[in-house]
Design an enzyme around this catalytic site. Structure first.
Site, PDB file in Angstrom:
ATOM      1  N   LYS A  11      32.233  14.406  33.346  1.00  0.00           N
ATOM      2  CA  LYS A  11      31.426  15.617  33.600  1.00  0.00           C
ATOM      3  C   LYS A  11      31.897  16.761  32.718  1.00  0.00           C
ATOM      4  O   LYS A  11      33.051  16.809  32.275  1.00  0.00           O
ATOM      5  CB  LYS A  11      31.477  16.047  35.069  1.00  0.00           C
ATOM      6  CG  LYS A  11      32.865  16.430  35.611  1.00  0.00           C
ATOM      7  CD  LYS A  11      33.290  17.877  35.354  1.00  0.00           C
ATOM      8  CE  LYS A  11      34.706  18.146  35.823  1.00  0.00           C
ATOM      9  NZ  LYS A  11      35.323  19.347  35.253  1.00  0.00           N
ATOM     10  N   ASP A 138      35.899  16.886  42.829  1.00  0.00           N
ATOM     11  CA  ASP A 138      34.893  16.433  41.865  1.00  0.00           C
ATOM     12  C   ASP A 138      34.363  15.032  42.175  1.00  0.00           C
ATOM     13  O   ASP A 138      33.386  14.597  41.556  1.00  0.00           O
ATOM     14  CB  ASP A 138      35.491  16.392  40.445  1.00  0.00           C
ATOM     15  CG  ASP A 138      35.801  17.777  39.898  1.00  0.00           C
ATOM     16  OD1 ASP A 138      35.275  18.768  40.440  1.00  0.00           O
ATOM     17  OD2 ASP A 138      36.566  17.848  38.921  1.00  0.00           O
TER      18      ASP A 138
HETATM   19  O1  C5P Z   1      40.265  18.638  44.585  1.00  0.00           O
HETATM   20  P1  C5P Z   1      41.282  18.213  43.596  1.00  0.00           P
HETATM   21  O2  C5P Z   1      42.431  17.478  44.244  1.00  0.00           O
HETATM   22  O3  C5P Z   1      40.734  17.475  42.430  1.00  0.00           O
HETATM   23  O4  C5P Z   1      41.888  19.544  43.015  1.00  0.00           O
HETATM   24  C1  C5P Z   1      43.055  19.547  42.226  1.00  0.00           C
HETATM   25  C2  C5P Z   1      43.662  20.952  42.273  1.00  0.00           C
HETATM   26  O5  C5P Z   1      42.796  21.880  41.632  1.00  0.00           O
HETATM   27  C3  C5P Z   1      43.871  21.510  43.678  1.00  0.00           C
HETATM   28  O6  C5P Z   1      45.094  21.092  44.209  1.00  0.00           O
HETATM   29  C4  C5P Z   1      43.820  23.002  43.408  1.00  0.00           C
HETATM   30  O7  C5P Z   1      45.049  23.448  42.880  1.00  0.00           O
HETATM   31  C5  C5P Z   1      42.799  23.122  42.288  1.00  0.00           C
HETATM   32  N1  C5P Z   1      41.446  23.422  42.797  1.00  0.00           N
HETATM   33  C6  C5P Z   1      41.189  24.669  43.303  1.00  0.00           C
HETATM   34  N2  C5P Z   1      39.940  24.967  43.775  1.00  0.00           N
HETATM   35  C7  C5P Z   1      38.947  24.044  43.731  1.00  0.00           C
HETATM   36  C8  C5P Z   1      39.186  22.763  43.195  1.00  0.00           C
HETATM   37  C9  C5P Z   1      40.453  22.481  42.734  1.00  0.00           C
HETATM   38  O8  C5P Z   1      42.072  25.529  43.349  1.00  0.00           O
HETATM   39  N3  C5P Z   1      37.741  24.372  44.173  1.00  0.00           N
END
Ligand code: C5P
Length: 314
Positions: A11, A138
């Site tokens: 993406k 994601d």
């Molecule tokens: O959701 P995911 O585990 O992929 O996100 C990785 C990191 O990215 C989270 O631990 C956070 O630090 C950051 N993040 C965030 N806000 C979001 C998505 C991700 O701060 N909406």
């Protein structure tokens, strides 16, 4: 069924508006996701345990232990379905690793779909989407594909209408960027310069008091709907870009090189360091891909088009 092969796209975010840090460590987003034709293929075979192996360009950078999101996805699915099945997963990797194109999340989405099929669970999309959201912000979009608005931390999805195909060139970088570090740098830059208002480090719709009022950009939505790459190029935006540039100053030269070569728009993809360049058509994308190396400190270029379908059983 003894073996299942699943294909999942990468993406790029054509709008990424980032709100203030929430108490749960995430940020509220207005996130316009666009699936592009750079694919990882995941092959799943029946096994006694859940294992992962990786082949392809980025092999040495992908962990094959419990931190691998595909293993976590298979485990989460087995737990949800209350089954003790195993799977040997082989990821054929083309999506840049730690590159801001959701490669890890893509493999998690692919593992969910592959194991659902391999194990004959027959789970419909709704529970898969819920498991996906627990695995990462994601992951639900990579299941769905196409072009979509993601709100909340990015997992609440609404499909967006588009016309035709948009053509892209991606410039990968040596060494990845950690997504949490880029979000933390975004928070740090905002705290250091709270008065910049709607531009630069703060981003549209962001107020330091904690109120987040961002909306999807109407010009961006119209460009997607009309299939107009010139308009889309003018409306691309990414609030994480100043943070990615702060951590990796060399990316500024990459973006500038693409603009000078006539890209209709240039931005860091998600949390970076991959840079995305919007082209007029496939031939223009190919010219950009050929001309960029040598003009900027990049690892490789990849051409792709979007939108593409989400995770698909081959
Ligand atoms: O959701 P995911 O585990 O992929 O996100 C990785 C990191 O990215 C989270 O631990 C956070 O630090 C950051 N993040 C965030 N806000 C979001 C998505 C991700 O701060 N909406």
């Amino acid at each position: 069924m003894s073996s299942v092969t699943v294909r999942v796209p990468a993406k790029v975010n054509v709008q990424l508006s980032v709100g203030p840090l929430r108490e749960d460590g995430y940020h509220d987003l207005v996130n316009v996701f666009h699936a592009v034709s750079i694919f990882d293929d995941v092959v799943a075979r029946k096994s006694d345990s859940i294992t992962v192996a990786v082949t392809g360009e980025w092999t040495d950078q992908v962990p094959v232990d419990d931190t691998n999101l595909a293993i976590q996805a298979a485990r989460a699915l087995a737990k949800h379905a209350d089954v003790g099945y195993g799977a040997d997963l082989v990821i054929h990797k083309s999506i840049p690793v730690a590159g801001g194109m959701a490669g890890g999340s893509a493999d998690a989405a692919a593992a969910l779909v592959a194991c659902n099929e391999l194990w004959g669970l027959g789970l419909p999309i709704d529970p898969l989407m819920r498991i996906a959201a627990d695995l990462g912000s994601d992951v639900p979009f990579l299941l769905m594909g196409g072009t979509a608005l993601g709100t909340g931390r990015g997992e609440l999805l609404t499909e967006l209408p588009t016309t035709g195909a948009f053509h892209w060139t991606f410039a990968t970088a040596d060494g990845g960027l950690s997504t949490p570090s880029v979000y933390a740098e975004c928070d740090r830059l905002r705290a250091a310069a709270p008065s910049t208002g709607g531009a630069g480090t703060s981003g549209a719709g962001f107020s330091v008091g904690g109120f987040f009022s961002a909306e999807p950009d109407p010009g961006l939505l119209a460009a997607l709907r009309a299939g107009d790459p010139h308009a889309l190029g003018r409306h691309l935006s990414n609030d994480l870009q100043p943070a990615a540039l702060s951590l990796r100053p060399g990316l500024a030269a990459t973006l500038e090189a693409g603009r000078r070569l006539g890209a209709l728009g240039a931005l860091v993809s998600g949390s970076g360091p991959t840079c995305a360049f919007l082209a007029e058509d496939a031939a223009h994308a190919a010219r950009l891909a050929q001309a960029l190396p040598g003009r900027a400190p990049i690892r490789s270029t990849i051409t792709a088009h979007g939108p593409t379908p989400g995770t698909t059983v081959l």
